[in-house]
Design a protein around this motif. Structure first.
Motif, PDB file in Angstrom:
ATOM      1  N   LEU A  75       5.562  10.413  19.375  1.00 32.23           N
ATOM      2  CA  LEU A  75       5.897  10.373  17.744  1.00 32.23           C
ATOM      3  C   LEU A  75       6.359   9.002  17.491  1.00 32.23           C
ATOM      4  CD1 LEU A  75       7.220  13.916  16.948  1.00 32.23           C
ATOM      5  CD2 LEU A  75       4.812  12.764  15.796  1.00 32.23           C
ATOM      6  N   ALA A  76       7.410   8.653  18.253  1.00 37.81           N
ATOM      7  CA  ALA A  76       7.920   7.165  18.265  1.00 37.81           C
ATOM      8  C   ALA A  76       6.786   6.067  18.439  1.00 37.81           C
ATOM      9  CB  ALA A  76       9.191   7.026  19.072  1.00 37.81           C
ATOM     10  N   ASP A  77       5.966   6.168  19.398  1.00 38.74           N
ATOM     11  CA  ASP A  77       5.004   5.311  19.565  1.00 38.74           C
ATOM     12  C   ASP A  77       3.869   5.182  18.226  1.00 38.74           C
ATOM     13  OD1 ASP A  77       5.884   4.694  22.316  1.00 38.74           O
ATOM     14  OD2 ASP A  77       4.568   6.017  23.276  1.00 38.74           O
ATOM     15  N   GLN A  78       3.737   6.344  17.755  1.00 39.74           N
ATOM     16  CA  GLN A  78       2.982   6.370  16.536  1.00 39.74           C
ATOM     17  C   GLN A  78       3.412   5.500  15.490  1.00 39.74           C
ATOM     18  OE1 GLN A  78       1.579  10.248  15.312  1.00 39.74           O
ATOM     19  NE2 GLN A  78       1.733  10.767  17.391  1.00 39.74           N
ATOM     20  N   LEU A  79       4.911   5.445  15.317  1.00 39.02           N
ATOM     21  CA  LEU A  79       5.676   4.752  14.249  1.00 39.02           C
ATOM     22  C   LEU A  79       5.811   3.254  14.697  1.00 39.02           C
ATOM     23  CD1 LEU A  79       7.177   5.304  11.704  1.00 39.02           C
ATOM     24  CD2 LEU A  79       9.205   5.932  12.693  1.00 39.02           C
ATOM     25  N   ILE A  80       6.158   2.948  15.695  1.00 39.33           N
ATOM     26  CA  ILE A  80       6.547   1.629  16.230  1.00 39.33           C
ATOM     27  C   ILE A  80       5.566   0.480  15.805  1.00 39.33           C
ATOM     28  CG2 ILE A  80       5.781   1.603  18.563  1.00 39.33           C
ATOM     29  CD1 ILE A  80       9.000   0.031  17.417  1.00 39.33           C
ATOM     30  N   GLN A  81       4.224   0.736  15.991  1.00 42.13           N
ATOM     31  CA  GLN A  81       3.331  -0.267  15.791  1.00 42.13           C
ATOM     32  C   GLN A  81       3.297  -0.521  14.292  1.00 42.13           C
ATOM     33  OE1 GLN A  81       1.888  -2.273  17.686  1.00 42.13           O
ATOM     34  NE2 GLN A  81       2.795  -1.395  19.487  1.00 42.13           N
ATOM     35  N   PRO A  82       3.045   0.407  13.216  1.00 44.69           N
ATOM     36  CA  PRO A  82       3.044  -0.010  12.040  1.00 44.69           C
ATOM     37  C   PRO A  82       4.485  -0.875  11.613  1.00 44.69           C
ATOM     38  CG  PRO A  82       2.262   2.218  12.259  1.00 44.69           C
ATOM     39  CD  PRO A  82       2.469   1.834  13.632  1.00 44.69           C
ATOM     40  N   LEU A  83       5.672  -0.278  12.275  1.00 47.29           N
ATOM     41  CA  LEU A  83       6.791  -0.789  11.674  1.00 47.29           C
ATOM     42  C   LEU A  83       6.858  -2.331  12.143  1.00 47.29           C
ATOM     43  CD1 LEU A  83       9.489   2.040  12.300  1.00 47.29           C
ATOM     44  CD2 LEU A  83       8.736   1.138   9.999  1.00 47.29           C
ATOM     45  N   LEU A  84       6.337  -2.601  13.488  1.00 46.36           N
ATOM     46  CA  LEU A  84       6.405  -3.915  13.975  1.00 46.36           C
ATOM     47  C   LEU A  84       5.239  -4.638  13.004  1.00 46.36           C
ATOM     48  CD1 LEU A  84       6.223  -3.247  17.956  1.00 46.36           C
ATOM     49  CD2 LEU A  84       8.058  -4.246  16.349  1.00 46.36           C
ATOM     50  N   ASP A 144       0.852  -1.256  -0.078  1.00 45.06           N
ATOM     51  CA  ASP A 144       0.047   0.086   0.071  1.00 45.06           C
ATOM     52  C   ASP A 144       0.800   1.225   0.116  1.00 45.06           C
ATOM     53  OD1 ASP A 144      -1.659   1.980   0.750  1.00 45.06           O
ATOM     54  OD2 ASP A 144      -3.018   1.056   2.045  1.00 45.06           O
ATOM     55  N   GLU A 145       0.847   1.790  -1.044  1.00 47.24           N
ATOM     56  CA  GLU A 145       1.911   2.841  -1.426  1.00 47.24           C
ATOM     57  C   GLU A 145       1.633   4.158  -0.593  1.00 47.24           C
ATOM     58  OE1 GLU A 145       2.774   4.238  -5.350  1.00 47.24           O
ATOM     59  OE2 GLU A 145       2.741   1.974  -5.779  1.00 47.24           O
ATOM     60  N   ASP A 146       0.249   4.470  -0.296  1.00 44.71           N
ATOM     61  CA  ASP A 146      -0.129   5.459   0.690  1.00 44.71           C
ATOM     62  C   ASP A 146       0.217   5.231   2.185  1.00 44.71           C
ATOM     63  OD1 ASP A 146      -1.472   6.898  -1.514  1.00 44.71           O
ATOM     64  OD2 ASP A 146      -3.304   6.040  -1.272  1.00 44.71           O
ATOM     65  N   GLU A 147       0.069   4.146   2.474  1.00 40.85           N
ATOM     66  CA  GLU A 147       0.669   3.504   3.890  1.00 40.85           C
ATOM     67  C   GLU A 147       2.039   3.953   4.084  1.00 40.85           C
ATOM     68  OE1 GLU A 147      -0.013   2.516   7.900  1.00 40.85           O
ATOM     69  OE2 GLU A 147      -1.310   3.212   6.272  1.00 40.85           O
ATOM     70  N   MET A 148       2.911   3.395   3.065  1.00 39.03           N
ATOM     71  CA  MET A 148       4.353   3.635   3.393  1.00 39.03           C
ATOM     72  C   MET A 148       4.572   4.846   3.109  1.00 39.03           C
ATOM     73  SD  MET A 148       5.612   0.807   3.424  1.00 39.03           S
ATOM     74  CE  MET A 148       7.394   1.071   3.357  1.00 39.03           C
ATOM     75  N   LYS A 149       3.998   5.862   2.312  1.00 41.01           N
ATOM     76  CA  LYS A 149       4.195   7.250   2.380  1.00 41.01           C
ATOM     77  C   LYS A 149       3.861   8.133   3.706  1.00 41.01           C
ATOM     78  CE  LYS A 149       3.448   8.348  -2.526  1.00 41.01           C
ATOM     79  NZ  LYS A 149       2.602   8.875  -3.722  1.00 41.01           N
ATOM     80  N   ARG A 150       2.805   7.344   4.336  1.00 45.37           N
ATOM     81  CA  ARG A 150       2.514   7.829   5.869  1.00 45.37           C
ATOM     82  C   ARG A 150       3.383   7.571   6.715  1.00 45.37           C
ATOM     83  NH1 ARG A 150       0.319   6.738  10.407  1.00 45.37           N
ATOM     84  NH2 ARG A 150       0.218   4.472  10.143  1.00 45.37           N
ATOM     85  N   LEU A 151       4.240   6.286   6.551  1.00 44.46           N
ATOM     86  CA  LEU A 151       5.113   5.809   7.520  1.00 44.46           C
ATOM     87  C   LEU A 151       6.536   6.713   7.180  1.00 44.46           C
ATOM     88  CD1 LEU A 151       4.824   2.051   7.665  1.00 44.46           C
ATOM     89  CD2 LEU A 151       4.365   3.518   9.375  1.00 44.46           C
ATOM     90  N   CYS A 152       6.834   6.953   6.047  1.00 47.28           N
ATOM     91  CA  CYS A 152       7.991   7.972   5.607  1.00 47.28           C
ATOM     92  C   CYS A 152       7.898   9.182   6.233  1.00 47.28           C
ATOM     93  CB  CYS A 152       8.251   7.848   4.173  1.00 47.28           C
ATOM     94  SG  CYS A 152       8.963   6.339   3.865  1.00 47.28           S
ATOM     95  N   ASN A 153       6.369   9.843   6.053  1.00 45.56           N
ATOM     96  CA  ASN A 153       6.292  11.157   6.627  1.00 45.56           C
ATOM     97  C   ASN A 153       6.346  11.383   7.917  1.00 45.56           C
ATOM     98  OD1 ASN A 153       5.948  12.242   4.053  1.00 45.56           O
ATOM     99  ND2 ASN A 153       3.661  11.672   3.927  1.00 45.56           N
ATOM    100  N   LEU A 154       5.963  10.031   8.573  1.00 49.15           N
ATOM    101  CA  LEU A 154       6.107  10.110  10.204  1.00 49.15           C
ATOM    102  C   LEU A 154       7.304  10.283  10.616  1.00 49.15           C
ATOM    103  CD1 LEU A 154       4.251  10.121  12.582  1.00 49.15           C
ATOM    104  CD2 LEU A 154       4.257   7.607  12.461  1.00 49.15           C
ATOM    105  N   ALA A 155       8.248   9.195   9.978  1.00 53.82           N
ATOM    106  CA  ALA A 155       9.577   9.202  10.339  1.00 53.82           C
ATOM    107  C   ALA A 155      10.251  10.548   9.939  1.00 53.82           C
ATOM    108  CB  ALA A 155      10.383   8.066   9.671  1.00 53.82           C
ATOM    109  N   SER A 156       9.973  11.280   9.191  1.00 55.87           N
ATOM    110  CA  SER A 156      10.625  12.433   8.649  1.00 55.87           C
ATOM    111  C   SER A 156      10.239  13.611   9.866  1.00 55.87           C
ATOM    112  CB  SER A 156      10.195  12.974   7.207  1.00 55.87           C
ATOM    113  OG  SER A 156      10.675  14.155   6.827  1.00 55.87           O
ATOM    114  N   ASN A 157       9.049  13.427  10.182  1.00 51.09           N
ATOM    115  CA  ASN A 157       8.475  14.384  11.257  1.00 51.09           C
ATOM    116  C   ASN A 157       9.207  14.024  12.570  1.00 51.09           C
ATOM    117  OD1 ASN A 157       6.646  15.454   9.337  1.00 51.09           O
ATOM    118  ND2 ASN A 157       4.918  14.110  10.234  1.00 51.09           N
ATOM    119  N   ILE A 158       9.431  12.807  12.677  1.00 46.26           N
ATOM    120  CA  ILE A 158      10.076  12.570  14.047  1.00 46.26           C
ATOM    121  C   ILE A 158      11.515  13.118  13.936  1.00 46.26           C
ATOM    122  CG2 ILE A 158      11.147  10.426  15.539  1.00 46.26           C
ATOM    123  CD1 ILE A 158       8.506   9.120  14.820  1.00 46.26           C
TER     124      ILE A 158
END
Length: 114
Positions: free
Chosen positions: A94-103, A52-66
């Protein structure tokens, strides 16, 4: 060889020259001995992965924000020689928002491996 294991049927598939070149490259890199064995392995053991490219972009944006938040905090800490509790809490949030999708992504990748 038993009759049930006898391979006397043909599977015909049309591909473009570019697709055939790509298939042959993958076969050459596979280390397998026969092209037929390679094709059978890809059919029975291969995976089709939908990303899902949209989900991957969301994760990248979140990592960039962090990363941006950490840079801002580092800059502020260098200027003021102080680290604020709120800044640390923001990073943790912010890290908590990122960790679940990464796991979740990690678990899916591990499933493909097995």
């Amino acid at each position: 060889m038993k009759d049930e294991n006898k391979r006397d049927l043909y599977l015909k598939v049309r591909v473009s020259q570019a697709e055939m070149d790509a298939i042959k490259r993958k076969f050459a890199n596979s280390g397998m001995n026969t092209f037929s064995g390679f094709v059978r392995a890809m059919i029975f053991e291969g995976y089709i992965v939908h990303i899902d490219e949209d989900e991957m972009k969301r994760l990248c944006n979140l990592a960039s924000n962090i990363a941006n938040s950490i840079n801002q905090i580092a800059h502020r800490a260098n200027v003021t020689n102080k680290v604020y509790k709120e800044d640390i809490e923001d990073i943790k949030s912010l890290a908590d928002q990122l960790i679940q999708p990464l796991l979740f992504l990690q678990s899916k990748c591990l499933q493909l491996k097995h």
